[in-house]
Enzyme design. Structure first.
Site, mmCIF file in Angstrom:
data_model
loop_
_atom_site.group_PDB
_atom_site.id
_atom_site.type_symbol
_atom_site.label_atom_id
_atom_site.label_comp_id
_atom_site.label_asym_id
_atom_site.label_seq_id
_atom_site.Cartn_x
_atom_site.Cartn_y
_atom_site.Cartn_z
ATOM 1 N NE ARG A 182 22.792 -27.615 -4.881
ATOM 2 C CZ ARG A 182 23.690 -27.513 -5.137
ATOM 3 N NH1 ARG A 182 23.960 -27.406 -6.741
ATOM 4 N NH2 ARG A 182 24.459 -27.685 -4.383
ATOM 5 C CE LYS A 233 -1.344 -28.825 -1.098
ATOM 6 N NZ LYS A 233 -2.240 -28.244 0.019
ATOM 7 C CD GLU A 264 -9.094 -35.844 -1.314
ATOM 8 O OE1 GLU A 264 -9.156 -35.452 -0.729
ATOM 9 O OE2 GLU A 264 -8.096 -36.367 -0.440
ATOM 10 C CE LYS A 298 -4.823 -29.742 -5.992
ATOM 11 N NZ LYS A 298 -4.301 -31.599 -5.900
ATOM 12 C CD GLU A 351 -2.306 -24.963 2.064
ATOM 13 O OE1 GLU A 351 -2.910 -25.665 1.041
ATOM 14 O OE2 GLU A 351 -3.317 -25.023 2.826
ATOM 15 N NE ARG A 371 -2.732 -26.934 -3.098
ATOM 16 C CZ ARG A 371 -1.584 -27.089 -4.561
ATOM 17 N NH1 ARG A 371 -0.846 -26.682 -4.921
ATOM 18 N NH2 ARG A 371 -2.078 -28.578 -4.329
ATOM 19 C CG ASN A 387 -5.821 -29.652 2.901
ATOM 20 O OD1 ASN A 387 -5.577 -30.357 2.888
ATOM 21 N ND2 ASN A 387 -5.216 -28.084 2.703
ATOM 22 C CG HIS A 444 -7.797 -33.217 3.198
ATOM 23 N ND1 HIS A 444 -8.815 -33.486 3.208
ATOM 24 C CD2 HIS A 444 -7.023 -33.862 2.916
ATOM 25 C CE1 HIS A 444 -8.893 -33.769 1.724
ATOM 26 N NE2 HIS A 444 -7.618 -34.154 1.645
ATOM 27 C CG HIS A 491 -4.375 -34.766 7.259
ATOM 28 N ND1 HIS A 491 -3.456 -33.275 6.985
ATOM 29 C CD2 HIS A 491 -4.256 -35.735 6.305
ATOM 30 C CE1 HIS A 491 -3.818 -33.499 6.057
ATOM 31 N NE2 HIS A 491 -3.787 -35.194 5.163
ATOM 32 C CG HIS A 525 -5.377 -39.267 2.357
ATOM 33 N ND1 HIS A 525 -5.182 -38.098 3.346
ATOM 34 C CD2 HIS A 525 -6.102 -39.067 1.537
ATOM 35 C CE1 HIS A 525 -5.868 -37.289 2.888
ATOM 36 N NE2 HIS A 525 -6.168 -37.199 1.877
HETATM 37 P P1 NAD Z 1 -2.543 -44.963 -2.362
HETATM 38 O O1 NAD Z 1 -0.897 -44.441 -2.992
HETATM 39 O O2 NAD Z 1 -0.813 -45.829 -1.323
HETATM 40 O O3 NAD Z 1 -2.430 -46.275 -3.728
HETATM 41 C C1 NAD Z 1 -3.659 -47.294 -2.895
HETATM 42 C C2 NAD Z 1 -3.204 -48.876 -2.986
HETATM 43 O O4 NAD Z 1 -3.750 -49.255 -4.008
HETATM 44 C C3 NAD Z 1 -1.894 -48.736 -3.081
HETATM 45 O O5 NAD Z 1 -1.673 -50.448 -2.468
HETATM 46 C C4 NAD Z 1 -1.062 -49.030 -4.299
HETATM 47 O O6 NAD Z 1 -0.629 -49.672 -4.391
HETATM 48 C C5 NAD Z 1 -2.183 -50.088 -5.354
HETATM 49 N N1 NAD Z 1 -2.800 -49.445 -6.769
HETATM 50 C C6 NAD Z 1 -2.335 -48.436 -7.443
HETATM 51 N N2 NAD Z 1 -3.145 -47.990 -8.499
HETATM 52 C C7 NAD Z 1 -3.717 -49.678 -8.750
HETATM 53 C C8 NAD Z 1 -4.596 -49.601 -9.613
HETATM 54 N N3 NAD Z 1 -4.367 -49.165 -10.698
HETATM 55 N N4 NAD Z 1 -4.254 -51.257 -9.132
HETATM 56 C C9 NAD Z 1 -4.337 -52.134 -8.749
HETATM 57 N N5 NAD Z 1 -4.320 -51.413 -7.154
HETATM 58 C C10 NAD Z 1 -3.321 -49.938 -7.275
HETATM 59 O O7 NAD Z 1 -2.966 -44.502 -1.847
HETATM 60 P P2 NAD Z 1 -4.015 -42.894 -2.780
HETATM 61 O O8 NAD Z 1 -5.181 -43.581 -1.944
HETATM 62 O O9 NAD Z 1 -3.591 -42.981 -4.330
HETATM 63 O O10 NAD Z 1 -2.717 -42.110 -2.104
HETATM 64 C C11 NAD Z 1 -2.939 -41.195 -0.912
HETATM 65 C C12 NAD Z 1 -1.590 -40.407 -0.326
HETATM 66 O O11 NAD Z 1 -2.248 -39.390 -1.118
HETATM 67 C C13 NAD Z 1 -1.621 -40.440 0.747
HETATM 68 O O12 NAD Z 1 -0.599 -40.278 1.129
HETATM 69 C C14 NAD Z 1 -1.998 -39.063 0.509
HETATM 70 O O13 NAD Z 1 -1.690 -37.873 1.830
HETATM 71 C C15 NAD Z 1 -1.773 -38.079 -0.570
HETATM 72 N N6 NAD Z 1 -2.532 -36.679 -1.207
HETATM 73 C C16 NAD Z 1 -1.807 -35.788 -1.528
HETATM 74 C C17 NAD Z 1 -2.332 -35.447 -1.866
HETATM 75 C C18 NAD Z 1 -1.598 -33.567 -2.893
HETATM 76 O O14 NAD Z 1 -2.679 -32.854 -3.435
HETATM 77 N N7 NAD Z 1 -0.316 -33.714 -3.470
HETATM 78 C C19 NAD Z 1 -3.677 -34.493 -2.701
HETATM 79 C C20 NAD Z 1 -4.539 -35.995 -1.789
HETATM 80 C C21 NAD Z 1 -3.873 -37.209 -1.038
HETATM 81 N N1 GLY Z 2 -4.797 -31.917 -1.738
HETATM 82 C C1 GLY Z 2 -4.750 -30.399 -1.521
HETATM 83 C C2 GLY Z 2 -4.191 -29.974 -2.228
HETATM 84 O O1 GLY Z 2 -3.699 -30.329 -3.467
HETATM 85 O O2 GLY Z 2 -3.934 -28.973 -1.363
#
Ligand code: NAD
Ligand code: GLY
Length: 370
Positions: A126, A148, A190, A232, A242, A246, A250, A253, A257, A270
């Site tokens: 939890r 998030k 982003e 942010k 949100e 907030r 997006n 997005h 998406h 992404h």
């Molecule tokens: P990812 O986590 O898939 O990483 C991208 C690639 O880079 C992967 O293959 C990973 O293994 C590799 N990698 C990571 N760090 C590395 C490094 N230092 N050296 C070499 N390779 C490396 O993708 P991302 O773009 O980081 O994140 C996308 C995700 O984030 C999506 O799922 C999206 O929905 C989410 N997201 C969440 C929020 C939020 O507010 N929580 C905001 C934006 C995006």
């Molecule tokens: N990436 C959008 C949010 O964090 O609200």
């Protein structure tokens, strides 16, 4: 004015859940990175099969200076694995090591690892504390900040999750050295989004420094990460869950998406989908009379200079616009089936509102052949 490579932390103000985002080189080797974290008998580092071989040993050496037992679980890599199966691997590892409710989870990786680790931390016993150690540009400027957390559902992106804040975010600039070029560009999407929604001076700065950013000049990266996190933090501090404001984060997005889900998770990154989505959302803003064509062209040019796609993919050869619209109706911003878009309502100002399907369809058709 550029940020020095080493600069004070960015503070995110959320009352007793406030925390710091530390940005700089060498954080994975600096004992100060751990100061103030709560005592815990064990730590579980969650990473993936790509990032763990690069950085887990360095991080675990640091953690061992402070914590007695430090474990590692490696998840499969990729957006296609942001699912229940991978989440369960984290729970399996925690239970196999008899980790208690004070266990600290540490997410080492990009947004996929960060989002899943945060969700696991929100659920395990939890709720256990967690720290974000983002290693992609995208994760350092966006996903690691703001709490998030989620996994994907086959019918929609990030549909199962929770708001759950980390205790700290450590953005070690050194980790960006190994990031593939395509991933760096994805992160720039982003970064770019923050300009039109909040700070046109930052958009000017990004235009002036886009090549420096793509060359990974440390001062340019430090400034882009810091300014993105500041914007942010300001937004999340006002609207953590949100209920309104907030949603502007997006921008791009809703279209993005749809592209990700429609192409199949992992086909377009992404950030690539968001980059293209920024241009589509700007076009929709123009069609609604909110911005002029020069603004759309300015954004399109910058997205392209960042190394991102600006022509949208065809998701259905029979009825492409209908497919986009159907996918966008499961967006989390949709209300009673009405799609709501983040639109630009004048430079530096965003608004969230609906738009007639026919107009959206025109934007989709234009964007797929632009
Ligand atoms: P990812 O986590 O898939 O990483 C991208 C690639 O880079 C992967 O293959 C990973 O293994 C590799 N990698 C990571 N760090 C590395 C490094 N230092 N050296 C070499 N390779 C490396 O993708 P991302 O773009 O980081 O994140 C996308 C995700 O984030 C999506 O799922 C999206 O929905 C989410 N997201 C969440 C929020 C939020 O507010 N929580 C905001 C934006 C995006
Ligand atoms: N990436 C959008 C949010 O964090 O609200």
């Amino acid at each position: 004015m550029d940020t020095p490579v080493i600069s004070p932390p960015v503070h995110i103000e959320l009352g007793d859940r406030s925390y710091e985002i530390r940005i700089g080189p060498g954080l994975l080797e600096d004992p100060h990175s751990l100061e103030g974290l709560p005592a815990a008998s064990s730590v579980m580092v969650v990473s993936n099969v790509t990032v763990a071989p690069l950085y887990a040993a360095r991080l675990m050496r640091l953690l061992c200076t402070r914590f007695r037992q430090v474990h590692l679980v490696e998840l499969p890599d990729g957006e296609a694995h942001k699912d229940w199966g991978s989440l369960n691997l984290i729970f399996d590892a925690l239970l196999a090591q008899a980790c208690d409710r004070k266990t600290l989870l540490v997410a080492l990786g990009g947004g996929v690892v960060g989002d899943m680790t945060g969700f696991a931390a929100a659920c395990y016993m939890r709720g256990v504390p967690f720290v974000q150690v983002p290693t992609t540009l995208l994760a350092q400027v966006d996903s690691s900040v703001g709490g998030k957390t989620a996994i994907n559902h086959p019918l929609g992106k990030n549909m199962i999750g929770a708001f759950y804040q980390p205790l700290r975010v450590l953005c070690d600039l050194d980790t960006l050295d190994t990031l593939p070029e395509r991933e760096l560009s994805a992160g720039l999407a982003e970064v770019i989004k923050y300009g039109p929604i909040a700070d046109m001076a930052f958009l000017d700065w990004i235009e002036d420094h886009i090549e420096a950013l793509r060359r990974r000049e440390p001062a340019a990266l430090a400034h882009a990460i810091r300014r993105s996190c500041e914007i942010k933090a300001e937004v999340v501090g006002q609207d953590e869950k949100e209920s309104g404001l907030r949603a502007i984060l997006n921008f791009g997005h809703t279209f993005g998406h749809a592209i990700e889900a429609g192409m199949g998770y992992g086909q377009w990154l992404h950030g690539e989908a968001v980059g293209c989505g920024l241009v589509m959302a700007a076009r929709l803003s123009q069609r609604l009379g909110l911005v002029d064509g020069a603004f759309v062209e300015r954004l399109r040019t910058l997205v392209q200079r960042a190394g991102l796609p600006v022509v949208a993919p065809v998701l259905d050869v029979q009825d492409n616009a209908a497919r986009y619209l159907a996918l966008m109706r499961v967006d989390k911003k949709a209300e009673a089936g009405e799609i709501r878009f983040v639109l630009i309502d004048g430079p530096g100002r965003a608004v969230v509102r609906g738009a007639p399907d026919a107009l959206v369809a025109e934007v989709i058709n234009d964007s797929c052949r632009a």
